[in-house]
Design a protein around this motif. Sequence first.
Motif, PDB file in Angstrom:
ATOM      1  N   PHE A   1     106.337  25.200  10.520  1.00  0.00           N
ATOM      2  CA  PHE A   1     105.800  26.864  11.043  1.00  0.00           C
ATOM      3  C   PHE A   1     105.398  27.396   9.630  1.00  0.00           C
ATOM      4  N   ALA A   2     104.248  28.296   9.976  1.00  0.00           N
ATOM      5  CA  ALA A   2     103.783  28.811   8.581  1.00  0.00           C
ATOM      6  C   ALA A   2     103.307  30.352   9.066  1.00  0.00           C
ATOM      7  N   PHE A   3     103.794  31.368   8.193  1.00  0.00           N
ATOM      8  CA  PHE A   3     103.419  32.490   8.105  1.00  0.00           C
ATOM      9  C   PHE A   3     101.964  32.884   7.710  1.00  0.00           C
TER      10      PHE A   3
ATOM     11  N   ALA B   1     103.230  16.484   3.722  1.00  0.00           N
ATOM     12  CA  ALA B   1     102.222  17.410   3.920  1.00  0.00           C
ATOM     13  C   ALA B   1     102.752  18.608   2.776  1.00  0.00           C
ATOM     14  N   PRO B   2     101.799  19.111   1.827  1.00  0.00           N
ATOM     15  CA  PRO B   2     102.459  20.334   1.227  1.00  0.00           C
ATOM     16  C   PRO B   2     103.037  21.376   1.657  1.00  0.00           C
ATOM     17  N   ALA B   3     103.906  22.108   1.100  1.00  0.00           N
ATOM     18  CA  ALA B   3     104.771  23.308   1.846  1.00  0.00           C
ATOM     19  C   ALA B   3     103.778  24.219   2.143  1.00  0.00           C
ATOM     20  N   LEU B   4     104.064  25.064   3.397  1.00  0.00           N
ATOM     21  CA  LEU B   4     103.059  25.872   3.408  1.00  0.00           C
ATOM     22  C   LEU B   4     103.840  27.248   3.319  1.00  0.00           C
ATOM     23  N   ARG B   5     103.286  28.044   2.225  1.00  0.00           N
ATOM     24  CA  ARG B   5     103.705  29.528   1.959  1.00  0.00           C
ATOM     25  C   ARG B   5     102.703  30.280   1.895  1.00  0.00           C
ATOM     26  N   ALA B   6     102.597  31.369   2.727  1.00  0.00           N
ATOM     27  CA  ALA B   6     101.701  32.306   2.682  1.00  0.00           C
ATOM     28  C   ALA B   6     101.804  33.206   1.583  1.00  0.00           C
TER      29      ALA B   6
ATOM     30  N   PRO C   1      91.341  31.451   3.655  1.00  0.00           N
ATOM     31  CA  PRO C   1      92.056  30.289   2.652  1.00  0.00           C
ATOM     32  C   PRO C   1      93.350  29.888   3.437  1.00  0.00           C
ATOM     33  N   ALA C   2      94.089  30.533   3.891  1.00  0.00           N
ATOM     34  CA  ALA C   2      95.670  30.228   4.744  1.00  0.00           C
ATOM     35  C   ALA C   2      95.153  29.430   5.625  1.00  0.00           C
ATOM     36  N   MET C   3      94.076  29.666   6.590  1.00  0.00           N
ATOM     37  CA  MET C   3      93.756  28.580   7.405  1.00  0.00           C
ATOM     38  C   MET C   3      93.452  27.453   7.148  1.00  0.00           C
ATOM     39  N   ALA C   4      92.510  27.346   5.861  1.00  0.00           N
ATOM     40  CA  ALA C   4      92.055  26.043   5.218  1.00  0.00           C
ATOM     41  C   ALA C   4      93.576  25.416   4.825  1.00  0.00           C
ATOM     42  N   ALA C   5      94.374  26.052   4.313  1.00  0.00           N
ATOM     43  CA  ALA C   5      95.664  25.186   3.826  1.00  0.00           C
ATOM     44  C   ALA C   5      96.445  24.751   4.975  1.00  0.00           C
ATOM     45  N   VAL C   6      96.501  25.560   6.194  1.00  0.00           N
ATOM     46  CA  VAL C   6      97.152  25.238   7.400  1.00  0.00           C
ATOM     47  C   VAL C   6      96.340  23.805   7.983  1.00  0.00           C
TER      48      VAL C   6
END
Length: 357
Positions: A149-151, A344-349, A326-331
Amino acid sequence: MQWILAVPFLYDEGGDWITHHVGAPHRFTTAPAPYAHDRSRAATGASEWSDYLRHAWQAWRLVRAAPRGRVGIMTGFPQLAVAAALVKLVLGRRDVPLVAWCFNLGRTPGGWKARLARLVLRQVDVFVVHSRREIALYADWLDLPRDRFAFVPLSIHDEPRETHEDEAAPFILAMGSANRDYATLAAAAASLGLPTVIVAGAHAVADLALPPNVTVRSGLGIAECHDLCGRARVNVVPLRNTTFTSGQVTVLEAMMLAKPVVATRAAGTEDYVIEGQNGLLVPPEDPAALAAAIKALWDDPAARARLGAEARRTVAEGTTFRAVAPAMAAVLEAARIRVAGRSAPALRAEPWRGQAG
């Protein structure tokens, strides 16, 4: 990487959404929604599920026409995530990354619905939520690791414009129908005696004894709502259920117009309204606290101007389509890597400037 979009409000490739601001290596193809996304309902019926399944199938037809290993799907809203995940499960296409954007539930059902959700939604590689609280809530409900999950802040179409408060006839404004606590607002308004306008469907105020200084309007268009928001002295978003998100669009659109907001502290507001910095937060079901916060802003034009300017800055720097890109691209990259079998890299907004961490 090509991403097939199954998002209800996208009907063609020319729509202005976050994807318009996401660059290479991501490319996007829209699977047009085969239905009108203008229905408001408390529950999803059989005909609606039929629409979502047809939409998901259209997306998967585009996937099947693309080279393996170079295509994924991104959905908008939970129903399409469920529909696309079900097709992925049936087809056995574990090689296709699936991203569930705007995964926002009004409740987490139990029983057979929960068991079915856990089976189907395991096919989703990344869930994107718009409240930090939702990560633990949905991860526990679906029995999935929290790193799935990513915020990412909810984003809105940026329409900045100059607003003019109605100084001759000032009023308090509250808009929206979902999960609104107009009983608490009515009690606060009664104690204040200040002109108050509620813009909501009739069901949102049904059976409420509204004081004479409160009027209700409904059936207004977006332009009319924005006009009222800009003219109001104080904008209020009172919420009933504080566990699940609601009211975020109303909050952000008021902030976009440089209006400070008085909102119930809840999952849908605390990531956007920073107490004393760009708005005010009050406890749930507390008419006295709500009245005190409204009165504080009502009597202090300097505070309204200061909080409003900061509210506008919050939206400009963190919740526009361009800001969220940019956050969408990272997701999307994290989902692609996860399906490829690598870590996968940790997702942190990262919080935008001025936001609490």
